[in-house]
Design a protein around this motif. Structure first.
Motif, short mmCIF file in Angstrom:
data_model
loop_
_atom_site.label_atom_id
_atom_site.label_comp_id
_atom_site.label_asym_id
_atom_site.label_seq_id
_atom_site.Cartn_x
_atom_site.Cartn_y
_atom_site.Cartn_z
N SER A 145 0.82 -1.21 0.00
CA SER A 145 0.00 0.00 0.00
C SER A 145 0.85 1.26 0.00
O SER A 145 0.36 2.34 -0.35
N ALA A 468 -8.77 -1.51 -3.00
CA ALA A 468 -8.00 -0.32 -2.61
C ALA A 468 -7.39 0.36 -3.83
O ALA A 468 -7.42 1.59 -3.93
N SER A 469 -6.84 -0.42 -4.77
CA SER A 469 -6.20 0.19 -5.93
C SER A 469 -7.23 0.89 -6.81
O SER A 469 -6.92 1.91 -7.43
N TYR A 471 -10.05 2.41 -5.74
CA TYR A 471 -10.32 3.69 -5.08
C TYR A 471 -9.16 4.66 -5.29
O TYR A 471 -9.36 5.87 -5.45
N GLY A 472 -7.93 4.13 -5.29
CA GLY A 472 -6.77 4.97 -5.54
C GLY A 472 -6.78 5.57 -6.93
O GLY A 472 -6.47 6.76 -7.11
N CYS A 497 -3.70 9.40 -4.68
CA CYS A 497 -3.88 7.95 -4.79
C CYS A 497 -3.30 7.26 -3.56
O CYS A 497 -3.92 6.36 -2.99
N MET A 501 -5.51 5.05 -1.04
CA MET A 501 -5.21 3.62 -0.97
C MET A 501 -4.87 3.18 0.44
O MET A 501 -5.31 2.12 0.90
N SER A 505 -7.27 0.50 2.32
CA SER A 505 -6.58 -0.78 2.45
C SER A 505 -6.44 -1.19 3.91
O SER A 505 -6.76 -2.33 4.28
N TYR A 571 0.67 3.62 -13.33
CA TYR A 571 0.02 4.61 -12.48
C TYR A 571 0.34 6.03 -12.93
O TYR A 571 -0.52 6.91 -12.90
#
Length: 709
Positions: A145, A468-469, A471-472, A497, A501, A505, A571
């Motif tokens: 994370s 989590a990724s 939402y990031g 992000c 995350m 997370s 990313y």
């Protein structure tokens, strides 16, 4: 007419007979399901009966010095493993089994020694085992994370030079040990406070499954029974054996890697042409072990994605050089072939992520609706601190677990106060670390974060998926577009992000731990403290481990590197898309992106429509997308791991089920730990003595001629 009526009667009789058969079959299936449920309940019911006469230590006694010393050692080891996987494939398997096994082994060995010498003051309990497992997973979880293989490293000039877009200095921030540790300390604890008041609702009232947390609890419970202890010793022995093999194999390979494309990892298994298209077996014990842990469908999906991209699509698109994109741009230029590789992979990842986001969100809303409709006509939503009467109708397990789970309450005022205090500190501090991330961006994130953390924790309880990724990535688009390209929007999006995350997370991880603690009678307070201490350890250990990699391997993050950090470029380019739009894409790339974005949604829909019976025939889009950028070498290794496990299950399923995870963990841990001495050797300037390279016969003749002259 007579024949017609008779045929009609026969047809009706056949239909009636078919309906009777269906009803009988359904009845038999229901009876079998009921019998299975009763057996499962009786087995589950026996768990707390076994431990009924064992004293449950207070939450303070569950937090022992030896537990945190073992957690520190294992946390360092697991951080190296996760970091290596982060910087190579980005696929992180569950290491809970290894954490539970090794934690049990170290403390049990120590307490057995003290017991024989008459110096043992406190026996080793399953609650202490749970504390160790929680702390280790929290520590190594920061390696993921924390974004060292994704958003955090995506800020660096190394990755920015590959994207060739928005490379203004206000969109670049190179890694530094000081600001990385400070950033993680500021953002990693908020998620822990955001869901604490909801622990009773999630675990007791809603009875969410949390499959990983439940499986870990069963594992720890079994260790502390006489029969389970015997099996655990055998599993640890198997883990140690393959740990040693993997470590020594990594050490042996190191001698032959003195140069680029040297060593066993560059062996052209299927020929030189296939090697150039990244089809080869690279003899990595880590990937073989990961393949043994990951489900078969993941590994097959990786292989399908590799064949589709490197076997079919990229060779065809390369023939369009000079037409679709300018010639001579080089393999890493995003306006060339690399642009198709990266952005099509991004399209599939976004399509898969958004589909699963709305799917889990829909299940979350529907689940909440059902919970509220079936709460026995209670007028008030149960809060974390409200008492829950234990009725005689529930099982002995649930009675005992619920009673102890509610005894050591974490006050709501503590959770809310902690969240507000850390949010205020974070909003004031983050703009000093990232000047592009204004305080009001951070404030907006923290206003919405608790709701998103709840959604992620609830969805994880239903499906075992942490989004989590996803939402990031949503934070990248929203904050990046808000900031704009001229004001460092790329960097602001990546930093946002990271904030998002870490919150969502850690929230789902903590709720998983609460479920594990509920089933092992570990106090919620000890779970919370263990998670906090593990997170604090991770905020120091993970940046130090990354800093070691960063300094030991100067080509870290480049496509030709041993550690390409593929998701860092992904990313960064997601952030560029959010700020700049689609102008960064080469010709016809946008059309292909739309096609693969839609394909990811259609494939996922097909999997859900067909159900479990047939969905195993359809690959997973997220897994298919990973080789689009990296190649297939790791997919082949993982498929070898799957093949080993498949053959083992066919020959001796009971043994494969018992020892498969231990063997896989040993392979991963040994090869992962070898990165520590190899990094130290690289920092000390000690190079391998041999370069083993494979050449075609024509090239070899030219080399011989050159050397002969």
């Amino acid at each position: 007419m007579g024949i017609s009526n008779r045929d009609e009667m026969v047809e009706k009789g056949e239909i009636a007979l078919e309906e009777m058969n269906k009803s009988s079959k359904k009845l038999i299936e229901d009876q079998e399901e009921e019998e299975k449920r009763e057996v499962d309940e009786s087995v589950d019911e026996s768990v707390e009966r076994i431990f009924e006469k064992v004293e449950v230590p207070s939450w303070q006694r569950q937090l022992t010095v030896r537990a945190f010393l073992v957690s520190l050692l294992l946390g360092i080891m697991f951080s190296f493993i996760v970091m290596k996987l982060n910087l190579t494939t980005g696929i992180i398997p569950s290491l809970n089994v290894a954490a539970g096994l090794l934690g049990y082994f170290f403390v049990k060995t120590w307490t057995t020694f003290l017991d024989k010498s008459g110096m043992l003051k406190q026996p080793f309990t399953r609650q202490e085992n749970t504390v160790i497992q929680t702390c280790v997973v929290a520590t190594s979880g920061i390696a993921f994370s924390g974004g060292f293989g994704s958003y955090l490293f995506g800020m660096s000039s190394t990755v920015a030079d590959q994207s060739k877009e928005d490379n203004y200095m206000n969109n670049i921030k190179n890694p530094s040990l000081g600001w990385m540790i400070g950033f993680l300390f500021v953002v990693s604890f908020l998620g822990l406070f955001s869901v604490v008041p909801l622990r009773k609702i999630m675990v007791i009232d809603f009875k969410l499954t949390y499959p990983s947390g439940t499986a870990t609890a069963h594992l720890i419970n079994s260790f502390h029974t006489p029969q389970g202890a015997k099996l655990a010793k055998k599993q640890v022995r198997a883990l140690g054996k393959f740990f040693s093999f993997s470590f020594l194999w990594g050490f042996f390979q190191w001698f032959f890697t003195s140069g680029d494309n040297c060593g066993f990892s560059s062996f052209p298994t299927f020929g030189l042409q296939a090697f150039q298209n990244r089809f080869y077996f690279d003899f990595s014990a880590t990937y073989v072990g990961v393949g043994m842990i990951c489900p078969y469908i993941i590994n097959i999906s990786l292989l399908v994605g590799a064949i589709l991209s490197w076997g079919i699509m990229w060779p065809l698109i390369e023939k369009k050089e000079g037409d679709w994109y300018p010639a001579g741009l080089g393999p890493s230029n995003l306006h060339g072939i690399q642009g198709y590789r990266v952005f099509i992979a991004i399209a599939m990842i976004l399509g898969d992520g958004l589909y699963n986001f709305f799917k889990v969100l829909g299940r979350t809303i529907f689940g909440l609706y059902q919970q509220f409709c079936n709460r026995d006509n209670r007028d008030v939503l149960p809060l974390a601190n409200s008492p829950s009467p234990v009725t005689p109708s529930i099982s002995f397990n649930d009675q005992r677990r619920t009673k102890l789970f509610l005894e050591d309450r974490i006050p709501t005022w503590f959770a809310v106060g902690g969240y507000v205090a850390i949010a205020a500190i974070s909003a004031a501090t983050l703009p000093h670390i990232f000047s592009q991330l204004k305080w009001y961006y951070v404030l907006v994130i923290y206003v919405f974060a608790p709701a998103l953390a709840f959604c992620n924790a609830y969805g994880c309880g239903l499906t075992d998926w942490s989004l989590a990724s996803t939402y990031g990535k949503l934070a990248i688009f929203t904050i990046g577009a808000w900031a704009g390209a001229a004001h460092g929007g790329v960097l602001a999006g990546l930093a946002a992000c990271g904030v998002m995350m870490n919150i969502v997370s850690t929230a789902s991880d903590l709720m998983q731990d609460f479920k594990t603690g509920y089933m092992t009678l570990a106090s919620p307070r000890s779970m919370f403290v263990s998670q906090v201490i593990g997170t604090a350890m991770g905020c120091v250990i993970s940046p130090c481990v990354f800093w070691l990699f960063y300094n030991a391997f100067p080509d870290l993050g480049k496509t030709t590197s041993k550690y390409p950090a593929p998701f860092a470029l992904v990313y960064r380019n997601i952030s560029i898309l959010g700020v700049q739009g689609f102008s960064a894409l080469p010709d016809n790339c946008l059309t292909l992106c739309f096609v693969f974005f839609a394909a990811a949604i259609i494939i996922n829909s097909g999997r859900d429509i067909l159900g479990k019976k047939w969905s195993w025939l359809i690959p997973l889009p997220m897994a298919m997308a990973i080789p689009f950028y990296l190649g297939s070498y790791f997919a082949i290794d993982m498929c070898v791991g799957s093949l080993i496990l498949f053959v083992w299950e066919k020959t001796n399923k009971a043994k494969a089920d018992a020892f498969g995870p231990a063997v896989a963990s040993g392979l991963i841990c040994g090869d992962g730990i070898w990165t520590l001495p190899s990094s130290i050797l690289a920092l000390a300037g000690v190079n391998p003595p041999i370069c083993m390279k494979f050449l075609s016969s024509g090239t070899n003749t030219k080399v011989d001629t050159f050397l002969g002259s």
